[in-house]
Write a protein that holds these residues in place. Structure first.
Motif, PDB file in Angstrom:
ATOM      1  N   LEU A 116      17.969   8.284   0.027  1.00 30.31           N
ATOM      2  CA  LEU A 116      16.932   8.297  -1.018  1.00 30.31           C
ATOM      3  C   LEU A 116      17.080   7.085  -1.939  1.00 30.31           C
ATOM      4  O   LEU A 116      16.085   6.520  -2.371  1.00 30.31           O
ATOM      5  N   ARG A 117      18.327   6.685  -2.196  1.00 27.49           N
ATOM      6  CA  ARG A 117      18.562   5.508  -3.040  1.00 27.49           C
ATOM      7  C   ARG A 117      17.995   4.247  -2.403  1.00 27.49           C
ATOM      8  O   ARG A 117      17.413   3.417  -3.069  1.00 27.49           O
ATOM      9  N   ARG A 118      18.164   4.138  -1.078  1.00 26.06           N
ATOM     10  CA  ARG A 118      17.652   2.969  -0.369  1.00 26.06           C
ATOM     11  C   ARG A 118      16.150   2.843  -0.538  1.00 26.06           C
ATOM     12  O   ARG A 118      15.608   1.761  -0.643  1.00 26.06           O
ATOM     13  N   GLY A 119      15.475   3.983  -0.531  1.00 22.41           N
ATOM     14  CA  GLY A 119      14.021   3.975  -0.690  1.00 22.41           C
ATOM     15  C   GLY A 119      13.632   3.915  -2.153  1.00 22.41           C
ATOM     16  O   GLY A 119      12.470   4.045  -2.476  1.00 22.41           O
ATOM     17  N   GLY A 120      14.610   3.752  -3.043  1.00 23.41           N
ATOM     18  CA  GLY A 120      14.335   3.732  -4.476  1.00 23.41           C
ATOM     19  C   GLY A 120      14.490   5.122  -5.029  1.00 23.41           C
ATOM     20  O   GLY A 120      14.482   6.085  -4.275  1.00 23.41           O
ATOM     21  N   PRO A 121      14.647   5.224  -6.353  1.00 20.33           N
ATOM     22  CA  PRO A 121      14.782   6.545  -6.946  1.00 20.33           C
ATOM     23  C   PRO A 121      13.542   7.383  -6.667  1.00 20.33           C
ATOM     24  O   PRO A 121      12.435   6.909  -6.841  1.00 20.33           O
ATOM     25  N   SER A 122      13.739   8.581  -6.166  1.00 21.23           N
ATOM     26  CA  SER A 122      12.578   9.374  -5.771  1.00 21.23           C
ATOM     27  C   SER A 122      12.128  10.238  -6.933  1.00 21.23           C
ATOM     28  O   SER A 122      12.801  10.357  -7.935  1.00 21.23           O
ATOM     29  N   GLY A 123      10.989  10.829  -6.788  1.00 22.32           N
ATOM     30  CA  GLY A 123      10.538  11.802  -7.767  1.00 22.32           C
ATOM     31  C   GLY A 123       9.478  11.265  -8.691  1.00 22.32           C
ATOM     32  O   GLY A 123       8.334  11.617  -8.584  1.00 22.32           O
ATOM     33  N   GLN A 124       9.884  10.335  -9.585  1.00 18.69           N
ATOM     34  CA  GLN A 124       8.914   9.981 -10.626  1.00 18.69           C
ATOM     35  C   GLN A 124       8.586   8.499 -10.608  1.00 18.69           C
ATOM     36  O   GLN A 124       8.323   7.906 -11.627  1.00 18.69           O
ATOM     37  N   GLU A 125       8.679   7.873  -9.436  1.00 17.07           N
ATOM     38  CA  GLU A 125       8.461   6.442  -9.409  1.00 17.07           C
ATOM     39  C   GLU A 125       7.002   6.070  -9.554  1.00 17.07           C
ATOM     40  O   GLU A 125       6.132   6.627  -8.902  1.00 17.07           O
ATOM     41  N   ARG A 132      -4.708  -6.953  -5.804  1.00 19.51           N
ATOM     42  CA  ARG A 132      -5.493  -5.858  -5.224  1.00 19.51           C
ATOM     43  C   ARG A 132      -4.652  -5.003  -4.283  1.00 19.51           C
ATOM     44  O   ARG A 132      -5.181  -4.249  -3.476  1.00 19.51           O
ATOM     45  N   LEU A 133      -3.352  -5.165  -4.391  1.00 20.33           N
ATOM     46  CA  LEU A 133      -2.401  -4.422  -3.575  1.00 20.33           C
ATOM     47  C   LEU A 133      -1.763  -3.338  -4.437  1.00 20.33           C
ATOM     48  O   LEU A 133      -1.263  -3.626  -5.520  1.00 20.33           O
ATOM     49  N   ARG A 134      -1.798  -2.097  -3.927  1.00 19.48           N
ATOM     50  CA  ARG A 134      -1.224  -0.989  -4.682  1.00 19.48           C
ATOM     51  C   ARG A 134      -0.283  -0.217  -3.761  1.00 19.48           C
ATOM     52  O   ARG A 134      -0.656   0.157  -2.647  1.00 19.48           O
ATOM     53  N   ILE A 135       0.938   0.022  -4.235  1.00 23.39           N
ATOM     54  CA  ILE A 135       1.951   0.696  -3.422  1.00 23.39           C
ATOM     55  C   ILE A 135       2.465   1.910  -4.189  1.00 23.39           C
ATOM     56  O   ILE A 135       2.862   1.788  -5.344  1.00 23.39           O
ATOM     57  N   ASP A 136       2.444   3.060  -3.523  1.00 20.66           N
ATOM     58  CA  ASP A 136       2.966   4.293  -4.123  1.00 20.66           C
ATOM     59  C   ASP A 136       4.318   4.577  -3.465  1.00 20.66           C
ATOM     60  O   ASP A 136       4.371   5.061  -2.337  1.00 20.66           O
ATOM     61  N   PRO A 137       5.438   4.241  -4.155  1.00 21.78           N
ATOM     62  CA  PRO A 137       6.755   4.396  -3.523  1.00 21.78           C
ATOM     63  C   PRO A 137       7.096   5.845  -3.219  1.00 21.78           C
ATOM     64  O   PRO A 137       7.778   6.123  -2.251  1.00 21.78           O
ATOM     65  N   ARG A 138       6.637   6.768  -4.047  1.00 20.47           N
ATOM     66  CA  ARG A 138       7.017   8.158  -3.859  1.00 20.47           C
ATOM     67  C   ARG A 138       6.382   8.739  -2.602  1.00 20.47           C
ATOM     68  O   ARG A 138       7.037   9.387  -1.806  1.00 20.47           O
ATOM     69  N   ARG A 139       5.087   8.467  -2.453  1.00 23.76           N
ATOM     70  CA  ARG A 139       4.402   8.996  -1.263  1.00 23.76           C
ATOM     71  C   ARG A 139       4.422   8.010  -0.102  1.00 23.76           C
ATOM     72  O   ARG A 139       3.924   8.301   0.974  1.00 23.76           O
ATOM     73  N   ARG A 140       4.979   6.821  -0.363  1.00 27.45           N
ATOM     74  CA  ARG A 140       5.071   5.776   0.658  1.00 27.45           C
ATOM     75  C   ARG A 140       3.696   5.450   1.244  1.00 27.45           C
ATOM     76  O   ARG A 140       3.508   5.424   2.458  1.00 27.45           O
ATOM     77  N   LEU A 141       2.752   5.220   0.362  1.00 28.55           N
ATOM     78  CA  LEU A 141       1.390   4.857   0.767  1.00 28.55           C
ATOM     79  C   LEU A 141       1.040   3.510   0.144  1.00 28.55           C
ATOM     80  O   LEU A 141       1.519   3.159  -0.934  1.00 28.55           O
ATOM     81  N   ALA A 163       7.179  -6.723  -3.601  1.00 29.29           N
ATOM     82  CA  ALA A 163       6.176  -6.425  -4.636  1.00 29.29           C
ATOM     83  C   ALA A 163       6.828  -6.022  -5.950  1.00 29.29           C
ATOM     84  O   ALA A 163       6.242  -6.171  -7.020  1.00 29.29           O
ATOM     85  N   ARG A 164       8.061  -5.510  -5.862  1.00 26.69           N
ATOM     86  CA  ARG A 164       8.790  -5.158  -7.089  1.00 26.69           C
ATOM     87  C   ARG A 164       9.307  -6.402  -7.799  1.00 26.69           C
ATOM     88  O   ARG A 164       9.817  -6.313  -8.908  1.00 26.69           O
ATOM     89  N   ARG A 165       9.242  -7.549  -7.100  1.00 25.92           N
ATOM     90  CA  ARG A 165       9.759  -8.802  -7.664  1.00 25.92           C
ATOM     91  C   ARG A 165       8.699  -9.887  -7.526  1.00 25.92           C
ATOM     92  O   ARG A 165       8.955 -10.913  -6.891  1.00 25.92           O
ATOM     93  N   PRO A 166       7.509  -9.699  -8.060  1.00 20.77           N
ATOM     94  CA  PRO A 166       6.462 -10.700  -7.851  1.00 20.77           C
ATOM     95  C   PRO A 166       6.894 -12.065  -8.372  1.00 20.77           C
ATOM     96  O   PRO A 166       7.595 -12.144  -9.379  1.00 20.77           O
ATOM     97  N   GLU A 167       6.503 -13.098  -7.637  1.00 22.00           N
ATOM     98  CA  GLU A 167       6.793 -14.505  -7.964  1.00 22.00           C
ATOM     99  C   GLU A 167       8.248 -14.888  -7.715  1.00 22.00           C
ATOM    100  O   GLU A 167       8.594 -16.061  -7.800  1.00 22.00           O
TER     101      GLU A 167
END
Ligand code: CA
Length: 227
Positions: A116-125, A132-141, A163-167
């Protein structure tokens, strides 16, 4: 609280694991067949799946492959087979990790937490938005220009990491270590191959980038094309 789906046919093990994992702070949705798991993983996506390979209705490896076809949810396989070839096959079929029976609940819990840590903290991300790019880490969409963008598990992980580190220019060796959990100095063709698939899905190419830019000799960066 992470929501786990447990697919295990043996009642004793199912009850014992449900109790042990609930005590360790997880929500557990327990099912007895591969078919029920495949149905529910789409209807009610969990944060992680625990999949017993020895199921009565379907071969567990087939369940894993079918699950991978519809979901990027992390999967830990529970196996009685400690044969190395089987384990390689399980990982190649898309498992994130495995435990070999018999195992203690603390070992399983540690592996769940690590995955779960590898995929980032789960639950309330919070969703990540770049242009125009949108990423939902919790639902992985992922959505691009308002449309759902189906990505493989590693394409998703790669895109989310950037995407968590733009530029920010990220070396490929860092991507290999962070996204693929491979040691530094490994062959970086893995990154290139997934990058080319990801670019195609994003409707761009190395020659005509929009979001993903190569910085020659340094690495990769993701930018907001409208910024
Ligand atoms: Ca079983």
């Amino acid at each position: 609280m992470p929501n786990l789906m447990l697919i295990e046919d043996e009642l004793d093990i199912r009850l014992a694991l449900t109790r042990a994992l609930t005590e360790r702070g997880h929500g557990v949705h327990a099912l007895a067949t591969g078919m029920a798991g495949l149905r529910d993983v789409v209807a009610n996506p969990p944060d992680l799946v625990l999949l017993d390979l020895g199921l009565p209705d379907m071969d567990g490896t087939d369940v894993l492959r079918m699950l991978r076809a519809v979901s990027t949810v992390p999967v830990i396989v529970i196996t009685a087979r400690d044969d190395e070839a089987d384990i390689v096959g399980i990982l190649e079929a898309g498992a994130d990790d495995y435990v070999v029976k018999p195992f203690g609940p603390d070992q399983l819990n540690a592996r769940i937490r690590a995955v779960l840590r590898r995929g980032g903290p789960s639950g309330q991300e919070e969703p990540v938005v770049v242009g125009r790019l949108r990423i939902d880490p919790r639902r992985r969409l992922t959505w691009l220009d308002g449309e759902p963008l189906p990505l493989s598990r590693k394409e998703f992980d790669l895109l989310l990491y950037l995407a968590r580190r733009p530029e920010e220019v990220v070396p490929k060796s860092t991507l290999l270590a962070e996204v693929w959990n491979q040691p530094y100095g490994g062959a970086d063709k893995t990154v290139d191959v997934h990058l080319s698939w990801l670019r195609r899905k994003l409707g761009e190419s190395a020659a005509h980038p929009r979001y993903l830019y190569n910085v020659r000799g340094v690495g990769l960066k993701l930018v907001d094309p409208e910024a």
